[in-house]
Design a protein around this motif. Structure first.
Motif, short mmCIF file in Angstrom:
data_model
loop_
_atom_site.label_atom_id
_atom_site.label_comp_id
_atom_site.label_asym_id
_atom_site.label_seq_id
_atom_site.Cartn_x
_atom_site.Cartn_y
_atom_site.Cartn_z
N ASP A 1 19.46 19.38 95.56
CA ASP A 1 18.73 18.54 96.51
C ASP A 1 18.65 19.22 97.86
OD1 ASP A 1 19.70 15.14 95.49
OD2 ASP A 1 18.05 16.45 94.89
N LEU A 2 19.76 19.83 98.29
CA LEU A 2 19.79 20.54 99.57
C LEU A 2 18.78 21.67 99.57
CD1 LEU A 2 23.40 21.27 100.88
CD2 LEU A 2 21.50 20.21 102.09
N GLN A 3 18.75 22.38 98.44
CA GLN A 3 17.81 23.51 98.35
C GLN A 3 16.37 23.02 98.42
OE1 GLN A 3 19.43 25.05 94.69
NE2 GLN A 3 20.50 26.72 95.74
N ALA A 4 16.13 21.85 97.80
CA ALA A 4 14.77 21.30 97.82
C ALA A 4 14.36 20.96 99.25
CB ALA A 4 14.70 20.06 96.93
N VAL A 5 15.31 20.38 100.00
CA VAL A 5 15.00 20.01 101.39
C VAL A 5 14.74 21.27 102.20
CG1 VAL A 5 15.94 19.00 103.49
CG2 VAL A 5 16.20 17.81 101.34
N ALA A 6 15.56 22.31 101.98
CA ALA A 6 15.37 23.56 102.71
C ALA A 6 13.99 24.13 102.42
CB ALA A 6 16.45 24.56 102.34
N LYS A 7 13.60 24.11 101.17
CA LYS A 7 12.27 24.64 100.80
C LYS A 7 11.17 23.84 101.48
CE LYS A 7 12.39 26.95 96.30
NZ LYS A 7 13.60 26.46 95.59
N LEU A 8 11.35 22.51 101.50
CA LEU A 8 10.32 21.66 102.10
C LEU A 8 10.16 21.97 103.58
CD1 LEU A 8 8.42 19.20 101.95
CD2 LEU A 8 10.37 17.76 102.42
N ILE A 9 11.29 22.12 104.26
CA ILE A 9 11.21 22.41 105.69
C ILE A 9 10.61 23.80 105.91
CG2 ILE A 9 12.56 22.73 107.80
CD1 ILE A 9 14.40 20.56 106.85
N LYS A 10 10.98 24.72 105.05
CA LYS A 10 10.43 26.08 105.18
C LYS A 10 8.91 26.06 105.07
CE LYS A 10 10.47 30.69 104.92
NZ LYS A 10 9.44 30.95 105.87
N SER A 11 8.41 25.24 104.13
CA SER A 11 6.96 25.21 103.92
C SER A 11 6.23 24.67 105.13
CB SER A 11 6.63 24.38 102.69
OG SER A 11 6.88 23.01 102.96
N ALA A 12 6.93 23.87 105.94
CA ALA A 12 6.26 23.29 107.11
C ALA A 12 6.74 23.90 108.40
CB ALA A 12 6.49 21.78 107.13
N ALA A 13 7.65 24.89 108.31
CA ALA A 13 8.29 25.40 109.52
C ALA A 13 7.31 26.11 110.45
CB ALA A 13 9.42 26.35 109.14
N GLY A 14 6.14 26.47 109.92
CA GLY A 14 5.16 27.12 110.77
C GLY A 14 4.75 26.26 111.95
N LYS A 15 4.92 24.94 111.79
CA LYS A 15 4.52 24.03 112.86
C LYS A 15 5.46 24.11 114.05
CE LYS A 15 1.06 21.18 111.36
NZ LYS A 15 1.50 20.07 110.52
N LEU A 16 6.65 24.68 113.83
CA LEU A 16 7.59 24.77 114.94
C LEU A 16 7.10 25.82 115.94
CD1 LEU A 16 11.04 24.71 113.08
CD2 LEU A 16 10.05 22.88 114.47
N PRO A 17 6.92 25.42 117.18
CA PRO A 17 6.39 26.37 118.18
C PRO A 17 7.32 27.56 118.36
CG PRO A 17 6.29 24.12 119.01
CD PRO A 17 7.07 24.07 117.74
N ASN A 18 6.73 28.69 118.68
CA ASN A 18 7.50 29.90 118.94
C ASN A 18 7.73 30.02 120.43
OD1 ASN A 18 8.78 32.27 118.58
ND2 ASN A 18 7.03 33.37 117.71
N PHE A 19 8.67 29.27 120.95
CA PHE A 19 8.90 29.19 122.39
C PHE A 19 10.28 29.72 122.69
CE2 PHE A 19 9.13 27.61 126.61
CZ PHE A 19 10.33 26.92 126.76
#
Lengths: 246, 637, 434
Positions: free
Chosen positions: C189-207
């Motif tokens: 389950d943890l790995q699934a959550v990590a993958k999910l966040i990774k797939s959307a992590a591009g939205k995190l600004p590069n600041f």
């Protein structure tokens, strides 16, 4: 038929009661089958002023809180005090015994309003409240029972008897027999004596029962070895507002 | 008598645990105290204990018990709870065994409680003679410190071995199957057991100053001494501890809980206590035992007088749990009764020990599961009262007597007792008049024709129509009291020639609160009925041709021969003493006055305790009472 | 470029009440402020005059989410003041309790508060319909963390079992082993959550904005329960010297105090801990950080959420290790309703603990009767307010070519990344204005 619209609000509190709602885990999904949550600032971006049931957590501790509270009362059909801070004033009332000026010290200028504070009080000191979920924090099962009661159109079943009833049913060894001092005999039940079950005492977080025999209980505390000041001090932890009213 | 070494006894217990077909329960340490709990190994047993926190009744009458679960999807279906493994309970002291006997008789009386008896019959009691006695224990005075019956096996600790007395075939079989090296006892062991049992009588630290047989009479003489009860109950916290830990207490509350689907739910019962503030409170807010002294007194009377009058035993085994759990120290029966003895002997009251006539019958099981009924007609009569006509879904007749009541279930909300308002001569359906007051009645008002409710009953004794045949009847109905009286009144009209002169006096607060308006209007035109009505006041602009004033103003308008008339009265609690007073002033004899009373009722069969008025159960011994029988009962009117 | 006026009252999806004000005129940022209008709570006044065995019960109520942390910091302060030590077994159990809190809080933050932004939803509620499997996974992990708190502490919010000197009740070894098995089973389950966040992590600004990071640090482990204060700028110091780090001061239009140390602001929290203690992670945990390219020293506050994910993985791993240790040593039982014997005496003690949002200090002074005569609490979010403000002042000018809605979202996401606990931060007693 449209599902009832539910909104959550918070005042001076620790947000632990709203966390208990989040702690419903999978039951949140079942709950969403019966209600629409339209405002829940801690969890949602969207918000709406059209709601049927308002759950309010936290005490009213400033004059400017009253306006917000009154607006919520105006918008909602049903207002529920969520948690002891909203229902009985909660632990915030400890400071009501202290000199508030001393607590505010040097405050002046146009910034004074932000530091405005008065005796912490439950929300029913300001607006009419339709139902109460007591506890610090609330008990998830009791919260669901209140929600289901509101949905079914019946008065929630909140005990008027003290915690001792549940403590005895749970076959606990009485705190007094263990050399500790408990306010269970004057505190409203409904928590299933959860704190004593965990090996400690009842601190009174759900507030006094409707007709507590306070003198008798204070005598019991002193009989078992507490000083008079400490016995009075026990009643100041959560009962500050209720005692002042009596 | 048999012998078993302690090691072999431990092996016996461990063999039972290993078998897994039993729930093996024994006395274990809990903090500095003791409690019955599931055993994982014989080493946990503490048979040298003095008293457990809760008595073993929790295994037969649990703190919380599911009566049935139900599903509303697609109608209504109910399921009884699953059966549990049979229990072997090890270490029960004689006073707790005697207490179970008390509970047996109580749960069997009139109608038997199947939930309790299923567990009782399948379980095995292994008793142990007292080795240490709590300082509050006075079971030696209550004949409960040793016992010769009621156990399947009884152990006596003889040092390195137990003497085992086999009390039943079940016990003997269990021993034979699981124990090894059981031998016969020697003479010296038998003598030793006798000695141990005698030593128990030296252990008592409480001292009762008088023979306990005097308790019922003593209590009777002290009922009115309000000073005595106020003084003893002043410190009462209404915490319920004394009754919740008691091995002979059995009052319970009945509730409903639904899951979030709002389609599935369960009806449960939980321990309740007469010391708790709202025990005798009804939906209107009236509390029939509102003060601490009255509730405090009720516990002593229930155990020492009411149950004695009914069953012939004082329902206390002297275990001392109430005393040890009372924080302000006011619950010790020994102290209170010694005080009472001093006071009553000081007044020189003559006391005689009497044994009552006891006649306990059982007719079948209590049914806690309601039958379905459909609303076939709904007629709002006033702003707060609506008439419902109901028909049982299984097409049977309700078969009630006038004056009985039913418990009406609105699933998800709960159950409420409501009087039957129609005569049994109307067979295919029955009527109830419901005032919107609490949770159930408010929800009931929102239901429509075609909706379903649950019905249990009919309950209560009803009016004795045979006794009333041939008599002249004077009905006095106040407010909602017309509803139950109508069941008898319409019966009388349907069998008119069997009754003498019939009058009906009906009083309400104001015209718009009158119930059954059309029927009442029709009565005015009947030559065979004398009908008079009055309202307390009539607002301007409303038409009213009847009397103005309280209902008692109508009584002088009716002429009757007091020796020849029977009055049937029902109305709000406050009304009775005025109406009865006026009737008595006209020389109507006590036994010509019949009343119907209400109280908080849950089970409907005289078990849960809520409707008790002193020694009588309104749901079972009433709700109809002859005034001569209840005029001496302080809590009645 | 348009003028714009942004006023966000009571930022959503954060604990407590905070306001964002941005005013841009003719391409120049005239005002950019983070304000805290939360009602003051006055806890440091409430504990004065109360007994040593009551303080933890009262201070637990500072926060509903970090109750375990506040209770532990409070107990450590009291225990330090009175010279009370706890057993090795209790130490392990307290560390497990802190892991449970970290897991519960981080999963709530990631799943309920941050994920909606990454997936473009207003809250987790519509996600329950659009991404039901993922939401159920988050709920499962959240429930497991709560079960762990319940087992160790009695409950997550206002834990009853944590008392001065130890625990009023401890789990059985059977229960701990059953919990361990559940945690092992939760790894997918943890790995699934990590993958999910990774797939959307591009939205995190590069600041990126350089700042100082402060957290507990220990030579033995990834410090959460015990350690010294460590700063990326100035190195280590004992916990007793915390005031030289925190330097609380009043800010106009904020009911919470702010702090500063070597620079105008510093940051605490998961990212600070990550930056200071990265070498204590196991290789397996470091792999999760590698998924996101997260390495010390990272100066992007938006990566605080990713650091929380890494910490969650570490907490699961370390909890399993701690339970194995307890299993091997054998759990020493304690009597029912346990209450350690405490010798009450006068003293002053400081307790520091890492709670999900950062380093927390409780400082109590007791008289000989065990009555509290002075108290001071420095909350993690207090310590982050200044950093949030300066980050916002640096972030907004870089976004002036975006729409008002995008700037608002970026500012809100910045605040959310800190996972602030604002009502805790407004806990103080006296207010002095100059």
């Amino acid at each position: 038929m449209q599902k009832p619209r539910v909104a959550f609000f918070d005042f001076a509190g620790c947000e632990g009661d709203q966390l208990q709602v989040a702690n419903l885990e999978e039951d949140i999904l079942a709950l969403l089958g019966q209600v629409d949550i339209v405002t829940f600032r801690e969890v949602m971006k969207e918000h709406s002023d059209q709601y049927d049931i308002a759950f309010v957590e936290g005490s009213c501790t400033r004059l400017l809180d009253e306006d917000r509270l009154k607006q919520i009362r105006k918008n909602a059909k049903v207002v529920v005090a969520l948690g002891s801070c909203a229902a009985i004033g909660g632990i915030n009332c400890i400071r009501n015994y202290k000199d508030l000026e001393e607590v505010r010290r040097t405050v002046y200028g146009d910034q004074a309003k932000l530091f405005d504070t008065y005796a912490a009080r439950p929300i029913d000191a300001v607006v009419k409240v339709d139902a109460y979920v007591y506890g610090c924090p609330i008990n998830k099962e009791e919260f669901l029972q209140v929600v289901k009661s509101l949905l079914l159109g019946k008065k929630p079943d909140i005990p008027t008897y003290p915690v001792c009833v549940e403590c005895k049913k749970n076959e606990n060894v009485c705190a007094f027999e263990r050399g500790q001092f408990c306010v269970g005999p004057v505190t409203r039940a409904g928590c299933d004596s959860c704190c004593v079950n965990e090996g400690t005492i009842c601190w009174g977080c759900r507030g006094l029962v409707d007709n507590p025999n306070e003198n008798s209980h204070k005598e019991v505390l002193i009989k078992y070895g507490l000083t008079v000041d400490d016995a009075i001090g026990k009643f100041k932890l959560y009962f500050g507002w209720q005692e002042a009213k009596r | 008598m048999n012998l078993i070494s302690k090691d072999d006894f431990n092996d016996f217990v461990n063999a039972l645990i290993k078998d897994e077909s039993w729930n093996v329960i024994g006395v274990k340490a809990k903090g500095s105290k003791f409690a019955f709990g599931p055993l994982e190994s014989a080493s946990e047993l503490r048979l040298d204990y003095d008293v457990t926190l809760l008595p073993p009744k929790k295994y037969f009458f649990p703190q919380r018990e599911t009566l049935f679960t139900y599903n509303l999807a697609g109608g209504f279906s109910a399921k009884n709870p699953a059966e549990t493994k049979p229990a072997v309970i090890i270490g029960v002291h004689p006073y707790d065994i005697v207490a179970l006997f008390h509970m047996d008789e109580i749960f069997r009386e009139t109608k038997s409680d199947p939930y309790y008896f299923k567990k009782r019959e399948s379980s095995i009691i292994i008793g142990v003679n007292i080795q240490k006695m709590s300082k509050w224990n006075f079971s030696t005075y209550m004949g409960a410190a040793t016992v010769d019956y009621g156990y399947d096996l009884m152990l006596t600790d003889l040092g390195n071995r137990y003497a085992i007395s086999v009390g039943s075939k079940k016990g003997g079989d269990l021993l034979a199957k699981y124990a090894k090296n059981v031998s016969g006892a020697f003479a010296r062991d038998i003598q030793l057991v006798g000695q141990k049992k005698r030593e128990i009588f030296n252990m008592a630290q409480q001292k009762l100053d008088f023979p306990p047989e005097l308790i019922p009479e003593m209590l009777k003489k002290t009922y009115e001494e309000s000073g005595f009860w106020e003084e003893h109950s002043e410190k009462c916290l209404a915490c319920g501890s004394c009754v919740l830990v008691c091995p002979t207490c059995y009052c319970f509350d009945v509730k409903e809980e639904m899951d979030l689907s709002l389609e599935q739910g369960e009806r449960i019962r939980t321990w309740d206590g007469c010391l708790l503030e709202d025990f005798a409170k009804v939906a209107s807010g009236e509390n029939f035992r509102a003060t601490r002294p009255t509730r405090y007194r009720h516990r002593y009377f229930k155990k020492g007088k009411y149950l004695f009058d009914k069953f012939g035993f004082i329902s206390c085994v002297g275990c001392g749990r109430c005393s040890s759990n009372c924080l302000p120290d006011i619950a010790n029966p020994v102290k209170l009764l010694n005080d009472m003895y001093r006071e009553t002997s000081v007044t020189g009251a003559q006391m005689a020990a009497t044994t009552p006539e006891v006649n306990i019958q059982t007719e079948g099981n209590i049914d806690y599961v309601p039958k379905l009924a459909t609303i076939i007609k709904k007629v709002p009569m006033t702003a707060n009262e609506t008439l419902f006509e109901l028909k049982l879904d299984d097409s049977t007749e309700l078969g009630h007597k006038p004056g009985q009541f039913v418990e009406v279930s609105v699933f998800g909300i709960g159950e409420a007792p409501i009087s039957l308002s129609s005569s049994p001569t109307k067979k295919e359906s029955f009527e109830i008049c419901v005032r919107k007051l609490g949770n159930v009645t408010t929800k009931l008002h929102m239901l429509q024709v075609g909706d379903k409710v649950g019905i249990r009953g009919p309950f209560g004794n009803g009016f004795d129509v045979n006794f009333l045949k041939g008599k002249n009847l004077l009905f006095v109905a106040g407010g909602l009291g017309i509803a139950p009286l109508r069941s008898l009144f319409n019966y009388v009209l349907d069998n008119r020639k069997h009754f003498g002169h019939v009058s009906l006096l009906y009083g309400c607060k104001e015209p718009r609160e009158l119930l059954y308006k059309e029927e009442m209007m029709a009565l005015k035109h009947r030559p065979d009925v004398e009908y008079r009505a009055a309202v307390n006041w009539c607002p301007d602009g409303e038409a009213w041709t009847g009397g103005i004033g309280v209902i008692t103003t109508l009584i002088p308008q009716v002429s009757f021969d007091p020796q020849d008339v029977y009055a049937v009265i029902c109305g709000p609690p406050v009304m009775y003493k005025y109406v009865i007073g006026d009737l008595k002033a006209r020389n109507v004899p006590d036994d010509h006055i019949i009343v119907s009373l209400e109280r908080r009722m849950k089970c409907g069969v005289g078990k849960c305790g809520h409707c008790q008025i002193n020694e009588i159960y309104v749901c079972k011994d009433g709700p109809v009472f002859n005034y001569s029988k209840i005029k001496g009962i302080p809590e009645a009117l | 470029m348009n003028d714009m006026n942004i006023e966000i009252h009571h930022v959503t999806r954060v604990e407590g009440h905070g306001n964002i004000y941005v005013n841009v005129k003719k391409g120049v940022v005239e005002k950019c402020e983070w304000q805290v209008p939360e009602a003051p709570r006055f806890f440091e006044a409430m504990v004065l005059g109360r007994q040593w065995n009551e303080l933890h019960h009262v201070t637990s109520r500072i926060c509903g989410i970090c109750s375990i942390g506040h209770t532990l910091a409070s107990l450590k302060a009291t225990e330090a003041a009175m010279g009370i030590t706890i057993s090795d077994q209790d130490l392990k159990l307290r560390k497990l309790a802190l892991h449970a809190e970290n897991m519960q809080s981080h999963i709530l933050h990631l799943g309920f508060l941050v994920l909606p932004d990454l997936l473009g939803a207003g809250s987790v509620i519509p996600l329950a319909s659009s991404n039901p499997q993922e939401v159920k996974t988050v709920l499962r992990l959240h429930r497991l963390a709560n079960e762990m708190s319940n087992l160790l502490c009695g409950r997550t919010t206002h834990p009853q079992r944590l008392i001065p000197g130890g625990f009023s009740k401890i789990p059985s070894i059977k229960e701990l082993v059953a919990l361990k098995k559940k945690m092992q089973a939760a790894i997918p389950d943890l790995q699934a959550v990590a993958k999910l966040i990774k797939s959307a992590a591009g939205k995190l600004p590069n600041f990126v904005r350089e700042t100082e990071f402060i957290a507990l640090s220990s030579p033995d482990e990834y410090a959460l329960y015990d350690g010294q204060i460590a700063s990326t700028d100035t190195g280590k110091a004992p916990v007793n010297e915390y005031l030289t780090f925190t330097n609380e001061y009043i800010v106009p239009r904020s009911t919470a105090k702010w702090t500063k140390h070597n620079r105008d602001s510093y940051m605490v929290g998961a990212l600070a801990r990550f930056n200071l203690n990265y070498d204590k992670f196991s290789p397996w945990t470091k792999q999760v950080a590698d998924m996101f390219g997260l390495k010390p020293t990272c100066y992007n506050p938006f990566m605080n959420s990713i650091a929380q994910l890494v910490e969650t993985v570490h907490s699961v791993e370390d909890s399993i290790r701690l339970i194995n240790e307890l299993e091997n040593a054998g759990l020493k039982p304690q009597p029912d309703y346990f209450k350690p014997e405490i010798k009450v005496k006068a003293g002053r003690g400081v307790g520091a603990v890492e709670v999900p949002r950062g380093i927390l200090f409780h400082d109590y002074t007791y008289n000989a009767k065990g009555v509290c005569t002075k108290a001071n609490c420095v909350i993690p979010t207090n310590q982050n307010h200044a950093n949030i403000d300066l980050d916002m002042k640096a972030l907004v000018p870089t976004l002036l070519d975006k729409s008002q809605k995008e700037i608002e979202l970026a500012c809100e996401m910045l605040v959310r990344a800190y996972d602030p606990c604002i009502s805790c931060s407004t806990h103080y007693t006296t207010v002095h204005f100059v």
